[in-house]
Design an enzyme around this catalytic site. Sequence first.
Site, PDB file in Angstrom:
ATOM      1  CG  ASP A  86      -1.792   1.178   1.375  1.00 51.49           C
ATOM      2  OD1 ASP A  86      -1.996   1.882   0.373  1.00 51.49           O
ATOM      3  OD2 ASP A  86      -2.281   1.429   2.495  1.00 51.49           O
ATOM      4  CB  SER A  89      -0.799   3.185   4.878  1.00 50.47           C
ATOM      5  OG  SER A  89      -0.549   1.853   4.453  1.00 50.47           O
ATOM      6  CG  ASN A  91       2.641   2.218  10.463  1.00 47.95           C
ATOM      7  OD1 ASN A  91       2.174   3.309  10.143  1.00 47.95           O
ATOM      8  ND2 ASN A  91       3.419   2.048  11.531  1.00 47.95           N
ATOM      9  CD1 TRP A  93      -0.997  -2.761   9.636  1.00 48.46           C
ATOM     10  CD2 TRP A  93      -1.865  -4.670  10.421  1.00 48.46           C
ATOM     11  NE1 TRP A  93      -2.264  -2.879   9.122  1.00 48.46           N
ATOM     12  CE2 TRP A  93      -2.826  -4.034   9.590  1.00 48.46           C
ATOM     13  CE3 TRP A  93      -2.198  -5.875  11.032  1.00 48.46           C
ATOM     14  CZ2 TRP A  93      -4.086  -4.588   9.343  1.00 48.46           C
ATOM     15  CZ3 TRP A  93      -3.450  -6.430  10.797  1.00 48.46           C
ATOM     16  CH2 TRP A  93      -4.377  -5.790   9.961  1.00 48.46           C
ATOM     17  CE1 TYR A 129      -3.918   0.954   6.432  1.00 46.48           C
ATOM     18  CE2 TYR A 129      -4.612  -0.270   8.383  1.00 46.48           C
ATOM     19  CZ  TYR A 129      -3.602   0.213   7.559  1.00 46.48           C
ATOM     20  OH  TYR A 129      -2.295  -0.040   7.861  1.00 46.48           O
ATOM     21  CG  ASP A 270      -3.433   4.832  -1.965  1.00 49.90           C
ATOM     22  OD1 ASP A 270      -2.695   3.856  -1.749  1.00 49.90           O
ATOM     23  OD2 ASP A 270      -4.345   5.179  -1.201  1.00 49.90           O
ATOM     24  CB  THR A 273      -7.146   4.216  -3.194  1.00 52.65           C
ATOM     25  OG1 THR A 273      -6.885   4.736  -1.885  1.00 52.65           O
ATOM     26  CG2 THR A 273      -8.484   4.748  -3.672  1.00 52.65           C
TER      27      THR A 273
END
Length: 384
Positions: A86, A89, A91, A93, A129, A270, A273
């Site tokens: 992505d 964003s 991070n 995780w 999100y 992005d 998206t």
Amino acid sequence: MLTHFHSYPCRVKLFKGKTVRNILAERGLLEDFLKKHPYNPLSKYRGPSQQDSSGSTESLLNYLDLSYYGTISIGTPPQSFIVIFDTGSSNLWVPSGYCSSPACRDHCKFNPQASSTFRLSNKYLAIQYGTGRMTGVLGYDTVRVSNIDITHQEFGLSITEPGSFLYYAEFDGILGLGYADYAIAGATTVFENMMSEHLVEQFMFAFYLTRHEGQSGSEVVFGGFDPNHYTGNINWVPLTVEGYWQILVDNVKVNGQVVACESGCQAIVDTGTSLIIGPVSPIQRIQHKIGAEAQLYSMLGVDCGNLPTMPYVTFTINGIEYHLSPDQYVLQYNYHGHKYCQSGFSTMALSDYEDLWILGDVFIGAYYSIFDRGNKRMGFARAV
């Protein structure tokens, strides 16, 4: 301090043939899912010379024609996870054994006790999100992306994953490729470490996204780009903001007539998206001109039979026109033996970003996209 570890078996992922949309449809859950969870990809937004390089390639699988995901591993010995790559964003995780949410129980979870190289930090994080959210704790371990091993990589281990979207999702977690300034809890990003540890020859990565559900071949290349996936020249565009991958759009046209961004507007490129997102009035003008009408649970549909006569939509970026044909900006799928067509445009839901556009997978699928950190720019070329 996390003292209770919940251990559950990792479910078998369905890689071939079926997507989440297929599974929900077969179970009779798709319409109810769309009604309760209309797609809203926006709430995560709060607040040199051309050189060919193959780099390190990570294959991606098509998720709902709306997202793309691949496999990474974390820990020693490695534990595998499916993640969305992505660019909107920052991070990384994954679910963890600390989490007892239904979404975690149904996905692969990282077991810190099974990794000899894992280290727990004292930092927590919470990420929102568009279609889900998570809270968790940060830790450090070796992360493998494609054939690249990143040591002491900071990543999030989920403690809660509320709601049902992540429960139904075929992916486990998210790997953010935005700039470090936008990382929650100040976490170091995966690509920052790739650069600082000199694990990539060039400080760039590139996305090739297929645009038909189930079609293979989508990929992200780290450290270069693949000339086999585009035709013609790469057109380079300077970044206007180093946080998201943000650029200036000169204007937007339908059949050659300017309908938006008459004086220029900002846009984020992005991969996380699905659609092309813009302000309400310009998007409404585009929807009107392409004949989109409200159909299923606020989604705007078009008559599939009209595709041959529908207009082109064109984004002018840094003086270059990027044309989108109806086949490229309309999402097509089958449900209960019927073909449905959905507009690939949607309106901006957050008033704070009323002048911002998001060029999501609808655009990236048509134009091979290179994210060049080393030179603070984007590169676009017609995808093949």
